[in-house]
Scaffold this motif. Structure first.
Motif, short mmCIF file in Angstrom:
data_model
loop_
_atom_site.label_atom_id
_atom_site.label_comp_id
_atom_site.label_asym_id
_atom_site.label_seq_id
_atom_site.Cartn_x
_atom_site.Cartn_y
_atom_site.Cartn_z
N TRP A 108 0.85 -1.19 0.00
CA TRP A 108 0.00 0.00 0.00
C TRP A 108 0.89 1.24 0.00
N GLN A 109 0.28 2.39 -0.07
CA GLN A 109 1.02 3.65 -0.09
C GLN A 109 0.55 4.53 1.05
N ASP A 110 1.51 5.08 1.79
CA ASP A 110 1.24 6.00 2.89
C ASP A 110 2.16 7.20 2.71
N ASP A 111 1.56 8.32 2.24
CA ASP A 111 2.36 9.52 1.97
C ASP A 111 3.00 10.09 3.22
N ARG A 112 2.51 9.74 4.38
CA ARG A 112 3.08 10.24 5.61
C ARG A 112 4.48 9.69 5.86
N LEU A 113 4.81 8.55 5.22
CA LEU A 113 6.13 7.93 5.42
C LEU A 113 7.09 8.22 4.27
N ALA A 114 6.69 9.08 3.33
CA ALA A 114 7.60 9.45 2.24
C ALA A 114 8.77 10.26 2.79
N PHE A 115 9.95 10.05 2.20
CA PHE A 115 11.16 10.73 2.67
C PHE A 115 12.03 11.08 1.47
N PRO A 116 12.82 12.13 1.58
CA PRO A 116 13.71 12.51 0.46
C PRO A 116 14.89 11.55 0.36
N SER A 117 15.24 11.20 -0.86
CA SER A 117 16.38 10.30 -1.09
C SER A 117 16.98 10.61 -2.44
N SER A 118 18.28 10.86 -2.46
CA SER A 118 18.97 11.14 -3.72
C SER A 118 19.19 9.88 -4.55
N SER A 119 19.36 8.73 -3.86
CA SER A 119 19.61 7.47 -4.58
C SER A 119 18.33 6.69 -4.86
N ASN A 120 17.18 7.17 -4.34
CA ASN A 120 15.88 6.51 -4.54
C ASN A 120 15.91 5.05 -4.06
N LYS A 121 16.62 4.78 -2.97
CA LYS A 121 16.69 3.45 -2.41
C LYS A 121 15.73 3.32 -1.23
N SER A 122 15.19 2.11 -1.05
CA SER A 122 14.24 1.87 0.04
C SER A 122 15.00 1.59 1.33
N ARG A 123 14.26 1.67 2.41
CA ARG A 123 14.80 1.34 3.73
C ARG A 123 14.01 0.17 4.29
N THR A 124 14.73 -0.78 4.89
CA THR A 124 14.11 -1.99 5.43
C THR A 124 14.21 -1.99 6.95
N PHE A 125 13.10 -2.33 7.60
CA PHE A 125 13.03 -2.33 9.05
C PHE A 125 12.44 -3.66 9.52
N ASP A 126 12.53 -3.88 10.84
CA ASP A 126 11.98 -5.09 11.43
C ASP A 126 10.72 -4.75 12.22
N ALA A 127 10.34 -5.64 13.15
CA ALA A 127 9.06 -5.51 13.85
C ALA A 127 9.02 -4.32 14.79
N ARG A 128 10.17 -3.76 15.18
CA ARG A 128 10.16 -2.66 16.14
C ARG A 128 9.51 -1.41 15.57
N LEU A 129 9.71 -1.15 14.27
CA LEU A 129 9.10 0.02 13.67
C LEU A 129 7.65 -0.23 13.25
N VAL A 130 7.31 -1.50 13.01
CA VAL A 130 5.94 -1.84 12.58
C VAL A 130 4.93 -1.42 13.64
N LYS A 131 5.31 -1.51 14.89
CA LYS A 131 4.38 -1.19 15.97
C LYS A 131 4.10 0.30 16.09
N LYS A 132 4.83 1.14 15.35
CA LYS A 132 4.67 2.59 15.48
C LYS A 132 3.95 3.22 14.30
N ILE A 133 3.62 2.42 13.28
CA ILE A 133 2.95 2.97 12.10
C ILE A 133 1.65 2.21 11.85
N TRP A 134 0.89 2.67 10.87
CA TRP A 134 -0.36 2.01 10.51
C TRP A 134 -0.07 0.87 9.53
N VAL A 135 -0.65 -0.30 9.81
CA VAL A 135 -0.56 -1.46 8.91
C VAL A 135 -1.97 -2.04 8.75
N PRO A 136 -2.27 -2.72 7.63
CA PRO A 136 -3.60 -3.30 7.43
C PRO A 136 -3.88 -4.40 8.46
N ASP A 137 -5.13 -4.47 8.91
CA ASP A 137 -5.52 -5.44 9.94
C ASP A 137 -6.15 -6.67 9.29
#
Length: 467
Positions: free
Chosen positions: A115-144
Motif C-alpha cells: 500500500w502507499q502512505d504519503d506520511r512515510l515518504a522521505f527525500p532520497s537522492s539514490s531513490n533506495k528503500s529502507r528496510t526495518f523489522d518488527a520494532r518500527l511496525v508497531k509505530k505505524i499504521w498497517v492493514p488489519d
C-alpha cells in the motif's frame, strides 16, 4: 593575617576544581554504559564500548527521517477520502497437516501487503528503500488482515519475529510476515476414500469495510505462488486465488480474498489397509463351501472367524473418521462385504438344517431296529456321510392290504386319467425347491458359483461408480 588566609583558601579551591570535575564526568559515563565495560584481561576498560549504540542511533534517525512523531498513525492513510487499496501477495511454503477428524488444515505461508502512505515518504537522492523489522511496525499504521474461519494462527518468532517492513521514498510500503494458520475446511466424505476435497483460506480486513480499505490480489492469478508441496495422503491438484465480498448485518460489506486448493486423496494406502483385507476375508468365507457339510466345527469356526475379522476392520475404519450422519463409500463396501460373510454362515445353517431333515425322513421310511443309534443319522458328529448308513439291518416293510391298494392305485394312475377329470400342473419352482431340500449338498454346489459371481458384480458396480 586574615587577608593572607583568605587568599590561601582561594588558591586551594582553584587547584581542586579540575579534579572534582574529572570524577563527576567519570561517574556520569559509568552510569551511562554500566559496569560491564571492563575486559577480562587485567580489568582494563574497553574504550570502544564508550561509543554510542549505532543501532539505536540509526533507529532514532530513521524515525526522524520518516517523521513518525509528526503524524497520528492510529488513522488509516487518506482518512475521510476514498478507500485505500491494499494489494496482497501470498507464497505458500507448506501444507503441514490435514485432519479429517477435526475437518481442518494447517498451512505455513508468506503474507505480503502493498500500500502507499504519503506520511512515510522521505527525500532520497539514490531513490533506495529502507528496510526495518518488527520494532518500527508497531509505530505505524498497517492493514488489519485476518484469516476467516481460522482456529489457530501465529507469527514465527525464531530467532526474531519474522516481520519485514520496507519503505520506499515515494511512500510505497511492503509489509511481509511469515505465518502458520490452522483453518476450517468443510469436507464431504460421501465418496471417502475415493474423494476430492476443495479447501480455501480466506483473508479479510477486520475493522475496515469496503468504504475504507480495498483488498485485491497484487498480480492477479500470479499473486499466489507455491513451493513444491508433497503430502502423505493427498495430491495437491490446483491452487487458485479468487475474490469476493462478505456481508455483515451490523458493519456492512467487506472485501474478501480466497486461496482455493483442490486435494485428491491417495487410494493406495486404503487399498492396503482396508480393501484388500476385506476382499480376502470374503474369499476366505467361501472356503467353507468346499468343506464337507458334516464337518460342523470346521465350518462354524471358519464362519465366526471371518465375521469377527470383518467387525474389527469396520471398527478400525470408523475410529479414524469423523462421526458424520451420512453413508460413506467405504461404509458401503465394508457392510456389503460383511453381508457376504454373514450369508456364508447362514448358508451353512441352512445346509445343516436340510441335511438333518433329510436324514430324519430316511429314518421314518424304514423300521429302525432296537440296536440302531439314531444319532448316527444326525449331522452333528462331524465325519458321517449319507452312504455310511447301514440300511441292510432294516427289515423291509411287510406288504399289507393298504400298501397293495396304494400300489394298485399308483398303477391305475399311470394308465391315464379318467374322462372328465382335470389335470393340475405342479409348480416347477416348488418342485425345484423341494428337490434342493431333499438334496442339501446341492446348496453348497450352487453357492460355490453364486457367491463369487455376485461379489464380482458388486465390485464392478462399486468401482465404476466411485473410482
Amino acid at each position: 593575617m586574615r587577608v593572607a588566609l583568605l587568599a590561601f583558601r582561594l588558591v586551594c579551591l582553584a587547584w581542586l576544581w579540575p579534579v572534582s570535575s574529572h570524577y563527576a564526568n567519570k561517574r556520569r559515563h559509568k552510569e551511562q554504559y554500566g559496569e560491564n565495560t571492563k575486559l577480562k584481561h587485567g580489568g582494563r576498560v574497553d574504550l570502544k564500548m564508550k561509543k554510542m549504540d549505532s543501532t539505536k542511533s540509526l533507529l532514532i534517525k530513521s524515525e526522524q527521517l520518516l517523521r513518525i512523531e509528526d503524524h497520528d498513525f492510529a488513522m488509516r492513510p487518506g482518512f475521510g477520502g476514498s478507500a485505500i487499496p491494499v494489494g496482497i501477495d501470498v507464497q505458500v511454503e507448506s501444507i503441514d497437516s490435514i485432519s479429517e477428524v477435526n475437518m481442518d488444515f494447517t498451512m505455513t505461508l508468506y503474507l505480503r501487503h502493498y500500500w502507499q502512505d504519503d506520511r512515510l515518504a522521505f527525500p532520497s537522492s539514490s531513490n533506495k528503500s529502507r528496510t526495518f523489522d518488527a520494532r518500527l511496525v508497531k509505530k505505524i499504521w498497517v492493514p488489519d488482515v485476518f484469516f476467516v474461519h481460522s482456529k489457530r494462527s501465529f507469527i514465527h518468532d525464531t530467532t526474531m519475529e519474522n516481520i519485514m517492513l520496507r519503505v520506499f521514498p515515494d511512500g510505497n510500503i511492503l509489509y511481509s510476515v511469515r505465518i502458520t494458520v490452522t483453518a476450517l475446511c468443510s469436507m464431504d466424505f460421501s465418496s471417502f476414500p475415493l474423494d476430492t476435497q476443495n479447501c480455501s483460506l480466506e483473508l479479510e480486513s477486520y475493522a475496515y469495510n469496503e468504504n475504507d480499505l480495498m483488498l485485491y490480489w497484487k498480480n492477479g492469478n500470479d499473486s499466489l505462488r507455491t513451493d513444491e508441496i508433497v503430502l502423505s495422503q493427498f495430491f495437491v491438484e490446483d491452487f487458485q486465488p479468487s475474490f469476493g465480498l462478505a456481508f455483515y448485518s451490523s458493519t456492512g460489506w467487506y472485501n474478501r480474498l480466497y486461496i482455493n486448493f483442490l486435494l485428491r486423496r491417495h487410494i493406495f494406502f486404503f487399498m492396503l489397509q482396508t480393501y484388500f483385507p476385506t476382499m480376502l476375508m470374503v474369499m476366505l468365507s467361501w472356503v467353507s463351501f468346499w468343506i464337507d457339510r458334516r464337518a460342523v466345527p470346521a465350518r462354524v469356526s471358519l464362519g465366526i472367524t471371518t465375521v469377527l475379522t470383518m467387525s474389527t476392520i469396520i471398527t478400525g475404519v470408523s475410529a479414524s473418521m469423523p462421526q458424520v450422519s451420512y453413508v460413506k463409500a467405504v461404509d458401503i463396501y465394508l457392510w456389503a462385504s460383511f453381508l457376504f460373510v454373514f450369508l456364508s454362515v447362514i448358508e451353512y445353517a441352512a445346509v445343516n438344517y436340510f441335511t438333518t431333515v433329510e436324514e430324519m425322513k430316511k429314518l421314518k421310511r424304514a423300521k429302525i431296529p432296537n440296536t440302531f443309534d439314531a444319532t448316527e443319522a444326525m449331522a452333528f458328529d462331524g465325519c458321517f456321510h449319507d452312504n455310511d448308513i447301514d440300511m441292510t439291518s432294516f427289515t423291509e416293510v411287510a406288504s399289507t392290504p393298504n400298501t397293495e391298494r396304494n400300489s394298485q392305485s399308483r398303477n391305475s394312475t399311470v394308465s391315464g386319467p379318467a374322462e372328465g377329470t382335470r389335470l393340475r400342473r405342479k409348480n416347477p419352482v416348488k418342485q425345484h425347491l423341494s428337490f434342493i431340500m431333499s438334496n442339501s449338498y446341492m446348496i453348497d454346489s450352487y453357492s460355490r458359483v453364486i457367491f463369487p459371481m455376485a461379489y464380482l458384480l458388486f465390485n464392478i458396480i462399486y468401482w465404476s461408480l466411485y473410482a
